[in-house]
Design a protein around this motif. Structure first.
Motif, short mmCIF file in Angstrom:
data_model
loop_
_atom_site.label_atom_id
_atom_site.label_comp_id
_atom_site.label_asym_id
_atom_site.label_seq_id
_atom_site.Cartn_x
_atom_site.Cartn_y
_atom_site.Cartn_z
N PHE A 117 -5.08 10.89 0.41
CA PHE A 117 -4.01 9.94 0.71
C PHE A 117 -4.51 8.80 1.60
N ALA A 118 -5.41 9.10 2.51
CA ALA A 118 -5.91 8.10 3.47
C ALA A 118 -6.55 6.90 2.80
N ASN A 119 -7.06 7.08 1.58
CA ASN A 119 -7.77 6.00 0.90
C ASN A 119 -6.88 5.13 0.02
N LEU A 120 -5.60 5.42 -0.02
CA LEU A 120 -4.67 4.59 -0.78
C LEU A 120 -4.32 3.34 0.01
N ARG A 121 -3.74 2.37 -0.69
CA ARG A 121 -3.44 1.07 -0.08
C ARG A 121 -1.96 0.91 0.20
N LEU A 122 -1.68 0.32 1.35
CA LEU A 122 -0.32 -0.07 1.70
C LEU A 122 0.00 -1.41 1.05
N PRO A 123 1.28 -1.80 1.02
CA PRO A 123 1.63 -3.09 0.40
C PRO A 123 0.89 -4.28 0.99
N ASP A 124 0.49 -4.21 2.26
CA ASP A 124 -0.22 -5.34 2.88
C ASP A 124 -1.72 -5.32 2.60
N GLY A 125 -2.17 -4.35 1.80
CA GLY A 125 -3.58 -4.30 1.42
C GLY A 125 -4.43 -3.40 2.28
N ARG A 126 -3.94 -2.97 3.42
CA ARG A 126 -4.72 -2.08 4.27
C ARG A 126 -4.74 -0.67 3.69
N ALA A 127 -5.83 0.05 3.95
CA ALA A 127 -5.86 1.46 3.60
C ALA A 127 -5.03 2.24 4.61
N TYR A 181 7.59 14.03 -11.61
CA TYR A 181 6.79 13.20 -10.72
C TYR A 181 6.60 11.80 -11.31
N THR A 182 6.16 10.90 -10.46
CA THR A 182 5.78 9.56 -10.89
C THR A 182 4.39 9.24 -10.34
N LEU A 183 3.72 8.27 -10.96
CA LEU A 183 2.42 7.81 -10.50
C LEU A 183 2.54 6.36 -10.03
N THR A 184 1.94 6.05 -8.90
CA THR A 184 1.95 4.70 -8.37
C THR A 184 0.62 4.41 -7.70
N GLU A 185 0.28 3.13 -7.55
CA GLU A 185 -0.98 2.77 -6.91
C GLU A 185 -0.81 2.29 -5.48
N VAL A 186 0.42 2.00 -5.07
CA VAL A 186 0.66 1.46 -3.74
C VAL A 186 1.52 2.42 -2.93
N VAL A 187 1.16 2.62 -1.68
CA VAL A 187 1.90 3.51 -0.79
C VAL A 187 3.08 2.75 -0.19
N GLY A 188 4.27 3.00 -0.70
CA GLY A 188 5.48 2.42 -0.14
C GLY A 188 6.09 3.34 0.91
N PRO A 189 7.18 2.91 1.55
CA PRO A 189 7.82 3.73 2.60
C PRO A 189 8.21 5.12 2.12
N GLN A 216 -9.53 4.42 -14.75
CA GLN A 216 -10.29 3.65 -13.77
C GLN A 216 -9.41 3.12 -12.63
N ARG A 217 -8.59 4.03 -12.11
CA ARG A 217 -7.69 3.70 -11.01
C ARG A 217 -7.60 4.90 -10.07
N GLN A 218 -7.07 4.64 -8.87
CA GLN A 218 -6.64 5.73 -7.98
C GLN A 218 -5.14 5.65 -7.89
N VAL A 219 -4.47 6.77 -8.20
CA VAL A 219 -3.02 6.77 -8.22
C VAL A 219 -2.49 7.84 -7.28
N LEU A 220 -1.29 7.61 -6.81
CA LEU A 220 -0.57 8.54 -5.95
C LEU A 220 0.48 9.27 -6.78
N VAL A 221 0.57 10.59 -6.60
CA VAL A 221 1.59 11.39 -7.28
C VAL A 221 2.76 11.59 -6.32
N LEU A 222 3.94 11.16 -6.73
CA LEU A 222 5.13 11.32 -5.91
C LEU A 222 6.21 12.06 -6.69
N PRO A 223 7.02 12.86 -6.01
CA PRO A 223 8.16 13.47 -6.71
C PRO A 223 9.09 12.39 -7.22
N ALA A 224 9.61 12.58 -8.42
CA ALA A 224 10.51 11.60 -9.00
C ALA A 224 11.81 11.55 -8.21
#
Length: 225
Positions: A117-127, A181-189, A216-224
């Motif tokens: 999780f630490a390596n995912l990106r926030l909306p502002d681009g920071r890890a 579940y859903t897959l996303t690339e950006v860590v939202g609130p 060729q992506r890193q995705v986050l798994v979140l509960p739907a």
């Protein structure tokens, strides 16, 4: 449906064992790479082909991947954060992925690795790991080690068929069921307090092997929702 042959590295761990169970439930075959066969008798009891070896050793990994259509990297060097990272080899995950790339039978072999999780990106681009309030800074060596996975995969030539599937920080073994579940690339609130079962993580990993939707992506798994 065609039966797939899937190699699972780190099959004895919590994530790896959940992935093995899911693959078998879906009717596919598994070859498990573990350090010590005797510690995981259930694998052979379930019909899994077991290979003893080191996930950073290209020859050992090649034996596990000999006939694999896909490989899952669920290896971890420790089951819980150690009291100190003194002496920790931050190239660990890069070496695991290097062994996978060297040992696969074809460039088409699907590589799915369980990320951090630490390596995912926030909306502002920071890890996530860049934000002190979100990530314990004493764990940065582990985050840097995991980041090496994407570096190795993205720089490989020819480009491999890869995906990094990442659970939220709230990964729990308390729940045994698989949820939507859903897959996303950006860590939202909504991701910061999310909880996910190992079984749901495993379902996402196996779904992306059986019927890939992201490459060729890193995705986050979140509960739907």
């Amino acid at each position: 449906m065609t039966e797939l042959r899937v190699a699972v590295l780190g099959a004895g761990g919590r994530a790896g064992s959940a992935v093995v169970r899911r693959i078998l439930t879906e009717g596919h075959s598994v070859t498990a790479l573990v350090r010590a066969r005797a510690r995981h008798p259930w694998l052979a009891q379930r019909g899994v082909t077991v290979v003893e070896g080191d996930a950073t050793d290209a020859a050992d990994v090649a034996r596990a991947l000999a006939d694999a259509d896909a490989v899952v990297n669920a290896v971890t060097p420790f089951s819980a954060p150690p009291p100190s990272f003194d002496g920790f080899d931050e190239t660990f995950y890069a070496r695991v992925l290097g062994a996978i790339l060297a040992g696969r039978r074809s460039p088409d072999v699907r590589i799915v690795t369980v990320g951090l999780f630490a390596n995912l990106r926030l909306p502002d681009g920071r890890a996530v790991s860049d934000v002190v309030d979100l990530f314990p800074q004493e764990l940065l060596p582990f985050a840097r080690a995991h980041a090496g996975e994407r570096t190795v995969l993205s720089q490989a030539d020819p480009a491999p068929n890869w995906l990094i599937v990442t659970p939220p920080a709230g990964l729990s073994s308390d729940a045994a069921e698989v949820s939507a579940y859903t897959l996303t690339e950006v860590v939202g609130p909504e991701a910061l307090g999310a909880a996910l079962s190992y079984e749901t993580l495993a379902a996402a990993v196996v779904d992306e092997i059986v019927m890939p939707t992201v490459r060729q992506r890193q995705v986050l798994v979140l509960p739907a929702a």
